[in-house]
Design an enzyme around this catalytic site. Structure first.
Site, mmCIF file in Angstrom:
data_model
loop_
_atom_site.group_PDB
_atom_site.id
_atom_site.type_symbol
_atom_site.label_atom_id
_atom_site.label_comp_id
_atom_site.label_asym_id
_atom_site.label_seq_id
_atom_site.Cartn_x
_atom_site.Cartn_y
_atom_site.Cartn_z
ATOM 1 C CG ASP A 31 -28.877 30.141 -13.932
ATOM 2 O OD1 ASP A 31 -29.283 29.204 -14.642
ATOM 3 O OD2 ASP A 31 -29.050 31.325 -14.219
ATOM 4 C CG ASP A 70 -31.246 42.688 -14.309
ATOM 5 O OD1 ASP A 70 -30.882 41.816 -15.125
ATOM 6 O OD2 ASP A 70 -31.429 42.442 -13.105
ATOM 7 C CD GLU A 75 -30.454 39.739 -10.882
ATOM 8 O OE1 GLU A 75 -30.282 40.501 -11.853
ATOM 9 O OE2 GLU A 75 -31.534 39.173 -10.662
#
Ligand code: GLP
Length: 235
Positions: free
Chosen positions: A67, A136, A143
């Protein structure tokens, strides 16, 4: 899944580096899927050492990073290109032209994303994908969501990710709000996956991701469906 618990970050880093070193020894022209964040730093330090000692040779290795922050150029010290150059590539004999990080300043980001996926296919796929995990449950910058996204794509970062990553920036406002990330298809097609996590604060999410239900709300949980995953966890 191979779940390994070790008692220190140093052991995690040595073991992780050994797995990647073995991959390079077994297939000198392998494709490494690489990650940023603080977790892989120990692995990279060991790989630099192994390269200096002549144990591993990066001259035919290709690397594909997961990324990049949208809008950051490679010379920005917060970019993941800069991170990789400074924490690994500049210190080993990999050819810079064989190292790939998404170009997050491309005029046409969608085209860049498509080309990124195509490049992986052209190189014959990723032999081993190194991953960290966000608090998370994100991997790369995938995400929590209502579905898994397959291709490389642009994402808006979750507030918790911005807060977590702010430690690398002067202030929280400086953390880019968007990023380009390899999708779940890109990660899942890797022949092997090595996920590392360390610290008490990661314990709960690791438990959820690998022993809980498979759901896009915990992105890393999809790895339970991968046929060759090793997780190394240290407290
Ligand atoms: C960032 C990266 C992820 C990484 C995560 C965890 O969000 N995009 O690839 O896994 O941070 O980082 P750390 O290892 O520093 O906890």
């Amino acid at each position: 899944m191979n779940f390994v618990k070790v008692d220190s970050y140093e052991k995690l880093s040595r073991m992780g580096a050994d797995i990647i070193a073995a991959q390079i020894i077994l297939k000198p022209n392998c494709v490494l899927g690489l990650a940023t964040g603080s977790s892989p730093l120990g692995i990279y330090a060991n790989l630099i050492e192994d390269n200096k000692n002549g144990k591993i040779d990066f001259s035919n290795v290709t690397s594909i990073n997961l990324d990049e922050y949208l809008g950051l150029t490679g010379d920005n010290d917060q970019s993941y290109r800069y991170f990789m150059d400074h924490n690994l590539f500049n210190h080993v004999n990999i050819k810079k032209e064989n190292t790939f990080v998404p170009n997050a300043v491309a005029n046409d980001i969608e085209k860049e994303c498509k080309e990124y996926d195509q490049r992986i296919l052209d190189k014959g796929g990723i032999d081993i994908q190194l991953l960290g995990i966000g608090l998370d449950g994100h991997i790369g910058f995938n995400e929590p969501d209502t579905c898994f996204t397959k291709e490389t794509h642009t994402v808006t970062l979750d507030e918790s990710t911005i807060v977590a990553n702010a430690r690398f920036f002067e202030k929280e406002e400086d953390v880019p709000r968007q990023a380009v990330t390899l999708g779940m298809g890109g990660i899942m097609q890797a022949k092997k996956v090595l996920l590392i996590a360390s610290g008490k604060e990661k314990e709960e999410i690791v438990e959820k991701a690998f022993f809980g239900p498979i759901t896009p709300e915990v992105p890393a949980s999809i790895l339970q469906l991968h046929p060759d995953v090793t997780v190394i966890f240290s407290k």
